[in-house]
Enzyme design. Structure first.
Site, PDB file in Angstrom:
ATOM      1  N   ASP A 269       0.868  -1.177   0.000  1.00 26.11           N
ATOM      2  CA  ASP A 269       0.000   0.000   0.000  1.00 26.11           C
ATOM      3  C   ASP A 269       0.906   1.229   0.000  1.00 26.11           C
ATOM      4  OD1 ASP A 269      -3.097   0.659   0.825  1.00 26.11           O
ATOM      5  OD2 ASP A 269      -1.661   2.171   1.512  1.00 26.11           O
ATOM      6  N   ASN A 277      -2.191  12.872  -5.434  1.00 27.66           N
ATOM      7  CA  ASN A 277      -3.448  12.995  -6.182  1.00 27.66           C
ATOM      8  C   ASN A 277      -4.140  14.323  -5.896  1.00 27.66           C
ATOM      9  OD1 ASN A 277      -4.451  11.291  -8.035  1.00 27.66           O
ATOM     10  ND2 ASN A 277      -5.560   9.979  -6.617  1.00 27.66           N
ATOM     11  N   HIS A 282      -5.353  14.095 -10.721  1.00 25.39           N
ATOM     12  CA  HIS A 282      -5.487  12.655 -10.957  1.00 25.39           C
ATOM     13  C   HIS A 282      -4.588  12.141 -12.073  1.00 25.39           C
ATOM     14  CE1 HIS A 282      -8.713  11.490  -8.226  1.00 25.39           C
ATOM     15  NE2 HIS A 282      -8.935  12.795  -8.233  1.00 25.39           N
ATOM     16  N   ASP A 286      -2.328   9.008 -11.714  1.00 25.35           N
ATOM     17  CA  ASP A 286      -2.392   7.831 -12.588  1.00 25.35           C
ATOM     18  C   ASP A 286      -1.001   7.470 -13.105  1.00 25.35           C
ATOM     19  OD1 ASP A 286      -5.047   7.756 -12.216  1.00 25.35           O
ATOM     20  OD2 ASP A 286      -5.629   8.439 -14.215  1.00 25.35           O
ATOM     21  N   ASP A 312      -4.466   2.469  -4.480  1.00 23.47           N
ATOM     22  CA  ASP A 312      -3.000   2.455  -4.463  1.00 23.47           C
ATOM     23  C   ASP A 312      -2.494   1.171  -3.818  1.00 23.47           C
ATOM     24  OD1 ASP A 312      -3.807   2.967  -1.931  1.00 23.47           O
ATOM     25  OD2 ASP A 312      -2.485   4.665  -1.565  1.00 23.47           O
TER      26      ASP A 312
END
Ligand code: C2E
Ligand code: CA
Ligand code: CA
Length: 661
Positions: A269, A277, A282, A286, A312
């Site tokens: 994680d 973000n 975004h 990404d 994530d």
């Protein structure tokens, strides 16, 4: 002549490309099946015919020519028989060559056959000539019929049989032969017609078959595509959750059957992904996730499978990792791979990853159990060892059991409002006089004993109980603080979850108003980690509280990961330097320098500075000399009950209470 075979063309349709190939292949297939038998029949008729008349004919007709002819037919029959037995189809060029040769050779052969048969009987009288005509025509009709998939060739076959018959008829014809010839002509026309119908059906069948196989290919492609989509994460192109679980199930079955060695499942994680973000948008987020996927794939090379579970979170199945040592090395290798800076366009993003690993060696474990255990290890890494690796152990499962026990007890405790609040003095470091109190939750359970807020606050957050608990505690804290003299302030802790819920901030304000508590006497403590969980929402809550004249303290300063940037971004009134720095202040020059720079920074920014966890006089002196104004710790007092805090801050009131008692 091959291309003239397609004299039937379906309306508006061209026979080209794949359809043409399919048609030629099917024609060839039919020839492979029919020609050996046809040649055999022709050879038998030739032998019988020749033997029947051998005494009457010269040797040319009864021996040499039939023998030569038989030899040629044997070669052709052998070629097609071999082709028939060869099984798999030859290539298209060979097929075209074969068809072309049949298209020429068969009519010519029939021409030779007829010529031989008719001219051998020309001088033998009408009876023999009739017999020869019947034999020739029968052979021609059967041949034409057998070549129904090559309709033009079959017409040539009939025509070539007709040539010697017509010549002989012209030379020696008698009226006796006329009905016979008429019958054969009409039979020939029938065969030609039947062949054209058969060929049309044949072509239609091939067209339908081609269409069907085209459709099947499309369906198959679509199915493959749908399967790919269903099993692929469309952002990173990695296998997705479903694909990972399928693979895991497969490995577990293999493990049970002894077909594979024990393996490991790691869940990673990302730490610090959300702020990327939030701050950079975004698209950058990404791009970071795609890069993370690539790094993980190259980190494990070909020894397993990397999947993105969602958000994530990434999951990795690694073969042949059986010892805790290897698993730790693997985890460290993976988290190290994530550390280098991410250069996304003009953005330089930093993040780390926490890793939980489960060594799968026991047979019979289900995939959900394997994943839950890896998840437990990850949870431990995230809460205690952020940015590093934890390996699953039985003890973790025991903790989970305890957690659920505590959660149940916590629900009851919140419902009957039995969680108490204690107060720890905050002093002026110079003269040690109390200036305020920090409210700290206390919970004593009749069976479980004393439970630390460090333990039950996160549980309350995870189980959705925190808002209610915070409101209860705040009400209790305010009720007590109202009984202190006006000059003492109250410091109250808000959890990470509290900060992200706009309603909690509003409720705090409304309780404060209801209780008619002076907002300038109230301070709210927030931690950096709590702020970073959702920067935007935390900022909104903080700004709202400040608008109502409530002060904001940044708690546990130095233990988070972006201290400086937070101070710059958010309007804090106070910074509380974490106890871990104060612990080393007497022995370490480096720590002293660090604390000194924080104190200096606070002075420059006009922010109050408070040192937490002061346990001895030496620490106090050092801090006071540095210019740190406020302190808190066991040196000045441990957290005390509500009643004791009132007594402590109102000595005269307590004297009165004692007197009246
Ligand atoms: P914190 O806000 O940093 O609170 C200070 C903690 O350090 C308290 O532990 C306090 O008892 C302890 N402490 C203070 N001085 C000393 C010292 O000189 N030596 C040592 N060894 N410890 C000292 P506590 O009460 O166990 O609280 C632990 C944490 O739990 C708090 O850390 C705070 O983050 C959280 N917490 C406590 N009460 C509440 C609450 O009502 N709401 C929320 N959201 N969190 C709370
Ligand atoms: Ca605190
Ligand atoms: Ca603290």
């Amino acid at each position: 002549m091959g291309k003239f075979q397609y004299f039937y063309k379906p309306k508006h349709k061209q026979i080209t490309g794949n359809l043409r190939t399919a048609l030629i292949r099917e024609q060839h297939n039919m020839l492979r099946n029919v020609l050996p038998a046809l040649y055999a029949t022709m050879m038998v008729t030739l032998i019988v015919f020749t033997l029947s008349f051998k005494d009457m004919l010269p040797q040319w007709y009864s021996l040499y020519l039939p023998l030569g002819f038989l030899g040629f037919m044997t070669i052709r029959a052998n070629y097609w028989f071999k082709s028939f037995r060869r099984g798999p189809e030859p290539n298209i060029k060979q097929i075209q060559k074969d068809i072309r040769s049949v298209s020429w050779v068969t009519p010519l052969m029939i021409l030779c056959y007829s010529t031989l048969a008719i001219y051998s009987q020309l001088d033998q009288g009408n009876h023999h000539l009739t017999l020869a005509v019947v034999v020739v025509w029968c052979v021609a009709l059967v041949t034409a019929f057998s070549l129904s998939t090559l309709p033009l060739t079959s017409i040539f076959v009939i025509m070539f049989a007709t040539i010697p018959i017509s010549i002989s008829f012209a030379l020696h014809g008698t009226s006796d032969l006329t009905p016979l010839v008429s019958i054969f002509i009409s039979l020939s026309l029938l065969v030609i017609y039947t062949n054209s119908v058969t060929y049309r059906t044949f072509v239609e069948t091939i067209i339908t078959r081609c269409k069907l196989s085209k459709k099947n290919a499309i369906i198959e492609n679509e199915r493959e595509f749908a399967t790919k989509i269903a099993y692929t994460d469309n952002l990173t192109g990695l296998p997705n959750r479903r694909s990972f679980y399928d693979k895991l199930d497969e490995k577990l079955i293999q493990l049970e059957n002894g077909e594979t060695k024990p393996f490991s499942v790691a869940i990673i994680d990302l730490d610090g992904f959300k702020p990327i973000n939030d701050v950079h948008g975004h698209q950058t987020g990404d791009a970071v996730l795609i890069e993370v996927g690539k790094r993980l794939v190259s980190a494990i090379k070909n020894s397993g499978m990397v999947a993105r579970l969602g958000g994530d979170e990434f999951c990795i199945l690694v073969n042949d990792i059986v010892t805790e040592e290897d698993a730790t090395l693997l985890g460290d290798h993976l988290v190290e791979a994530l550390r280098p800076v991410y250069n996304i366009d003009s953005v330089k993003a930093h993040l780390s990853g926490s890793c939980g690993i489960n060594l799968v060696s026991n047979e019979g474990a289900s995939s959900s159990c394997v994943m839950e255990r890896a998840d437990l290890a990850l949870y431990k890494a995230k809460s205690e060892n952020r940015g590093y690796t934890e390996i699953f152990s039985r003890e973790m499962e025991e903790n989970v059991r305890k957690r659920s026990q505590v959660e149940q007890a916590l629900r009851e405790a919140i419902a009957d409002n039995s969680i108490d609040i204690h107060f720890q003095p905050i002093v002026n470091l110079h003269d040690k006089k109390i200036i305020g109190m920090e409210a700290l939750a206390r919970w004593h359970h009749p069976e479980l004993g004393d439970i630390s807020p460090d333990w039950f606050i996160p549980i309350a957050e995870h189980s959705g109980l925190i808002a209610e608990l915070t409101e209860n505690l705040f009400r209790k804290a305010i009720t007590t603080a109202k009984k202190w003299p006006e000059e003492y302030f109250l410091s109250f802790n808000l959890s990470a979850e509290n900060l992200t819920r706009p309603t909690v901030g509003m409720n705090i304000l409304s309780i404060m108003l209801q209780e008619n508590f002076n907002p300038t006497r109230l301070e709210i403590e927030v931690t950096e980690t709590a702020i970073m969980r959702n920067l935007q929402r935390a900022r909104a809550t903080i700004i709202n509280l400040r608008k109502a004249q409530i002060k904001i303290s940044l708690d546990d300063f130095g233990t988070g990961y972006s201290s400086m940037s937070q101070i710059k971004e958010l309007p804090f009134d106070k910074i509380k330097i974490d106890k871990s720095f104060i612990d080393g202040i007497c022995d370490s020059q480096r720590t002293r320098n660090l604390v000194l720079s924080v104190v200096g920074m606070c002075k420059n920014l006009n922010i109050c500075c408070l040192a937490e966890g002061i346990e001895d006089e030496e620490q106090r002196k050092i801090l006071s000399n540095m210019g740190c104004k406020m302190g808190q710790g066991y040196l000045f007092g441990k957290p005390i009950s509500s009643e004791k805090s009132i007594e402590l801050l109102n000595p005269s009131a307590s004297d009165k209470m004692r007197l009246s008692a």
